[in-house]
Design an enzyme around this catalytic site. Structure first.
Site, short mmCIF file in Angstrom:
data_model
loop_
_atom_site.label_atom_id
_atom_site.label_comp_id
_atom_site.label_asym_id
_atom_site.label_seq_id
_atom_site.Cartn_x
_atom_site.Cartn_y
_atom_site.Cartn_z
N SER A 128 0.84 -1.20 0.00
CA SER A 128 0.00 0.00 0.00
C SER A 128 0.87 1.24 0.00
O SER A 128 1.99 1.24 0.54
CB SER A 128 -0.85 -0.02 1.27
OG SER A 128 -1.44 1.24 1.50
N TYR A 152 -1.78 -1.19 11.00
CA TYR A 152 -2.03 -1.71 9.65
C TYR A 152 -0.84 -1.40 8.74
O TYR A 152 -0.29 -2.28 8.08
CB TYR A 152 -3.32 -1.10 9.07
CG TYR A 152 -3.44 -1.31 7.58
CD1 TYR A 152 -3.68 -2.59 7.06
CD2 TYR A 152 -3.27 -0.25 6.68
CE1 TYR A 152 -3.76 -2.80 5.68
CE2 TYR A 152 -3.36 -0.45 5.31
CZ TYR A 152 -3.61 -1.72 4.82
OH TYR A 152 -3.67 -1.92 3.46
N LYS A 156 2.13 -3.90 6.84
CA LYS A 156 2.52 -3.93 5.42
C LYS A 156 4.03 -3.73 5.28
O LYS A 156 4.69 -4.39 4.48
CB LYS A 156 1.78 -2.83 4.63
CG LYS A 156 0.29 -3.09 4.47
CD LYS A 156 0.03 -4.24 3.52
CE LYS A 156 -1.44 -4.63 3.48
NZ LYS A 156 -1.71 -5.90 2.81
P1 NAD Z 1 -10.88 -7.06 1.23
O1 NAD Z 1 -11.08 -7.05 2.70
O2 NAD Z 1 -12.06 -6.82 0.37
O3 NAD Z 1 -10.17 -8.41 0.77
C1 NAD Z 1 -9.29 -9.12 1.60
C2 NAD Z 1 -9.76 -10.56 1.63
O4 NAD Z 1 -8.88 -11.33 2.45
C3 NAD Z 1 -11.17 -10.74 2.20
O5 NAD Z 1 -11.94 -11.51 1.31
C4 NAD Z 1 -10.95 -11.46 3.52
O6 NAD Z 1 -12.02 -12.31 3.85
C5 NAD Z 1 -9.66 -12.20 3.25
N1 NAD Z 1 -8.85 -12.54 4.43
C6 NAD Z 1 -8.45 -11.71 5.43
N2 NAD Z 1 -7.70 -12.38 6.32
C7 NAD Z 1 -7.61 -13.66 5.87
C8 NAD Z 1 -6.97 -14.83 6.35
N3 NAD Z 1 -6.28 -14.83 7.49
N4 NAD Z 1 -7.08 -15.97 5.62
C9 NAD Z 1 -7.80 -16.00 4.48
N5 NAD Z 1 -8.43 -14.92 3.98
C10 NAD Z 1 -8.34 -13.76 4.68
O7 NAD Z 1 -9.75 -5.98 0.92
P2 NAD Z 1 -9.23 -5.41 -0.47
O8 NAD Z 1 -9.60 -3.99 -0.53
O9 NAD Z 1 -9.61 -6.30 -1.58
O10 NAD Z 1 -7.67 -5.47 -0.22
C11 NAD Z 1 -6.88 -6.56 -0.63
C12 NAD Z 1 -5.46 -6.35 -0.15
O11 NAD Z 1 -4.97 -5.12 -0.66
C13 NAD Z 1 -5.32 -6.27 1.36
O12 NAD Z 1 -4.12 -6.94 1.75
C14 NAD Z 1 -5.19 -4.78 1.63
O13 NAD Z 1 -4.45 -4.51 2.79
C15 NAD Z 1 -4.46 -4.31 0.38
N6 NAD Z 1 -4.73 -2.91 0.07
C16 NAD Z 1 -6.02 -2.48 -0.07
C17 NAD Z 1 -6.27 -1.13 -0.33
C18 NAD Z 1 -7.67 -0.63 -0.47
O14 NAD Z 1 -7.89 0.55 -0.35
N7 NAD Z 1 -8.67 -1.46 -0.72
C19 NAD Z 1 -5.20 -0.25 -0.48
C20 NAD Z 1 -3.89 -0.72 -0.34
C21 NAD Z 1 -3.67 -2.07 -0.07
C1 UD1 Z 2 -6.92 5.16 3.69
C2 UD1 Z 2 -6.08 4.54 4.78
C3 UD1 Z 2 -4.79 4.00 4.19
C4 UD1 Z 2 -5.07 3.03 3.06
C5 UD1 Z 2 -5.93 3.74 2.02
C6 UD1 Z 2 -6.28 2.79 0.91
C7 UD1 Z 2 -6.67 5.83 6.77
C8 UD1 Z 2 -6.22 6.83 7.77
N1 UD1 Z 2 -5.81 5.56 5.78
O1 UD1 Z 2 -6.19 6.22 3.16
O2 UD1 Z 2 -4.04 3.33 5.17
O3 UD1 Z 2 -3.89 2.57 2.47
O4 UD1 Z 2 -7.12 4.22 2.65
O5 UD1 Z 2 -7.29 3.25 0.13
O6 UD1 Z 2 -7.77 5.29 6.87
N2 UD1 Z 2 -12.26 11.61 3.55
C9 UD1 Z 2 -13.24 12.49 3.97
N3 UD1 Z 2 -14.38 11.96 4.50
C10 UD1 Z 2 -14.59 10.62 4.64
C11 UD1 Z 2 -13.58 9.74 4.21
C12 UD1 Z 2 -12.42 10.27 3.68
O7 UD1 Z 2 -13.09 13.70 3.86
O8 UD1 Z 2 -15.65 10.22 5.16
C13 UD1 Z 2 -11.03 12.16 2.93
C14 UD1 Z 2 -9.75 11.83 3.68
O9 UD1 Z 2 -9.45 12.79 4.63
C15 UD1 Z 2 -8.73 11.80 2.53
C16 UD1 Z 2 -9.55 11.31 1.33
O10 UD1 Z 2 -10.92 11.57 1.66
O11 UD1 Z 2 -8.27 13.08 2.25
C17 UD1 Z 2 -9.39 9.82 1.04
O12 UD1 Z 2 -9.67 9.08 2.23
P1 UD1 Z 2 -9.71 7.49 2.26
O13 UD1 Z 2 -10.59 6.99 1.18
O14 UD1 Z 2 -10.04 7.07 3.65
O15 UD1 Z 2 -8.21 7.06 1.88
P2 UD1 Z 2 -6.82 7.50 2.54
O16 UD1 Z 2 -7.00 8.46 3.64
O17 UD1 Z 2 -5.93 7.88 1.43
#
Ligand code: NAD
Ligand code: UD1
Length: 350
Positions: A128, A152, A156
């Site tokens: 991330s 979190y 990572k």
């Molecule tokens: P998500 O929660 O939708 O998907 C994660 C999946 O992993 C879920 O289906 C959950 O049931 C499964 N899971 C969690 N722990 C597990 C375990 N111990 N064993 C088996 N399955 C397990 O999240 P996502 O948004 O699809 O994110 C996927 C990955 O990307 C995550 O590692 C997350 O940290 C990373 N990531 C997500 C974002 C984001 O904004 N969505 C941003 C940066 C990184």
């Molecule tokens: C969040 C996570 C970050 C993760 C990323 C992935 C936090 C503090 N950080 O980041 O660890 O990797 O998501 O997508 O949760 N905002 C509002 N109102 C809301 C929600 C968000 O104003 O109700 C603003 C936030 O202040 C930010 C922007 O929208 O400026 C995006 O927020 P968000 O979607 O939560 O993502 P990140 O903060 O970038």
């Protein structure tokens, strides 16, 4: 069936994993999903099969269950693993740090040990942009200093370091089948598959901006709280690099292809930013959402959210060059696809 093209997708029932399964199946890979469904619904995988017209194999396994994972590896000849499984809520991670370290870090240790034993050393990991902490400037390149401000983010960062260490250990032991690892640092994934059949389905009230705006627009939530308008950005609200989840999913296929190529022929562990390179403010997101959907999004300005940073957007040059990957979708696509998913599935997969 060409078993060398079988991919294990951990966390494949989740938001990014399910979209990646579609791209894998549509590109001819066979897919086995391992997921404990802690944050997802099996319906997402049924819909993946509906969209692609192909079937996948789903195993309800926790990645910390070593025996179950070993069995999956003994029964399948995997080319590689794409590792999405993990917990991802920043606030929850501050309340339950041990749970986050156990699930994310220990889960990855068990997975990589089982992979090594099975001789599968090709891994694409979901990292991330949070590993850049509060960047000193933007756009962010992969060589920026790394830091984390919550459990979190630290999970990572720890996983990245563990994966770098196991790759380095290959060089010391002249391993003939060295680890080939891509650390994909996602910026802000949003949007949904254009079919409207799968998308992000957060539990309870969303933490992230796009699902929150969608739920205001659909009438589930009353108004958006904009967290601060006094940041040093053009309109004072936070700026982020929103990336369409389908573009992001395609980045995983490009990473798999690159791991099979010349660059990784001696093994290695490389980080790649997956972002568009464009930053949009919260108010620009609200405005685009209203224009694209025709729905007014009520909002109020409130104080900053603790831990938030002013600006975060990628320099995606390394991924463009080495993975031959670049984003294709516009902000309008992100919004219209998120909205189609939200309108068609107001209660998510339930
Ligand atoms: P998500 O929660 O939708 O998907 C994660 C999946 O992993 C879920 O289906 C959950 O049931 C499964 N899971 C969690 N722990 C597990 C375990 N111990 N064993 C088996 N399955 C397990 O999240 P996502 O948004 O699809 O994110 C996927 C990955 O990307 C995550 O590692 C997350 O940290 C990373 N990531 C997500 C974002 C984001 O904004 N969505 C941003 C940066 C990184
Ligand atoms: C969040 C996570 C970050 C993760 C990323 C992935 C936090 C503090 N950080 O980041 O660890 O990797 O998501 O997508 O949760 N905002 C509002 N109102 C809301 C929600 C968000 O104003 O109700 C603003 C936030 O202040 C930010 C922007 O929208 O400026 C995006 O927020 P968000 O979607 O939560 O993502 P990140 O903060 O970038």
């Amino acid at each position: 069936m060409d078993t060398k093209r079988k991919i294990l997708v951990t966390g494949g029932a989740g938001y990014i994993g399910s979209h990646t399964c579609i791209e894998l199946l549509e590109s001819g890979y066979d897919v086995v999903v391992v997921d404990n469904l802690i944050n997802s619904h099996p319906e997402s995988l049924k819909r993946v099969e509906k969209i692609t017209g192909r079937s996948l194999n789903f195993l309800k396994i926790d990645i910390r269950d070593r025996d179950a994972l070993k069995k999956a590896f003994s029964e399948n000849n995997f080319q590689a693993v794409i590792h999405f499984a993990g917990l991802k809520a920043v606030g929850e991670s501050c309340q339950q740090p041990l749970n986050y370290y156990d699930n994310n870090v220990n889960g990855t240790l068990v997975l990589t040990e089982v992979m090594a034993d099975a001789g599968v050393r090709e891994l694409v990991f979901s990292s991330s942009a949070t590993v850049y902490g509060d960047p000193h400037t933007v756009p962010i390149t992969e060589d920026f200093p790394l830091s984390a401000t919550n459990p979190y983010g630290r999970s990572k960062l720890m996983i990245e370091e563990i994966l770098r260490d196991i790759s380095i250990s290959d060089k010391l032991s002249a391993n003939e089948n060295p680890w080939r690892i891509a650390l994909l640092r996602y910026f802000n994934p949003v949007g949904a598959h254009p079919s409207g059949l799968i998308g992000e389905d957060p539990n309870g009230i969303p933490n992230n901006l796009m699902p929150y705006i969608s739920q205001v627009a659909v009438g589930k939530l009353q108004q958006l709280s904009v967290f601060g308008n006094d940041y040093p950005t053009p309109d004072g609200t936070g700026v982020r690099d929103y990336i369409h989840v389908v573009d992001l999913a395609k980045g995983h296929l490009k990473a798999l292809q690159t791991l099979q190529g010349e660059k990784f022929s001696q093994g290695g562990c490389e980080a790649y930013n997956l972002g568009t390179g464009n930053g949009y403010s919260v108010l620009e997101m609200v405005d685009t959402f209203s224009k694209v959907t025709g729905k007014k999004v009520e909002y109020q300005i409130v104080s900053r959210r603790p831990g938030d940073i002013a600006q975060c957007f990628a320099d995606p040059g390394k991924a463009q060059q080495e993975l031959q990957w670049q984003t294709e979708k516009t902000l309008q696509d992100m919004v219209s696809d998120a909205w189609r998913w939200q309108e068609n599935n107001p209660s998510g997969f339930q």
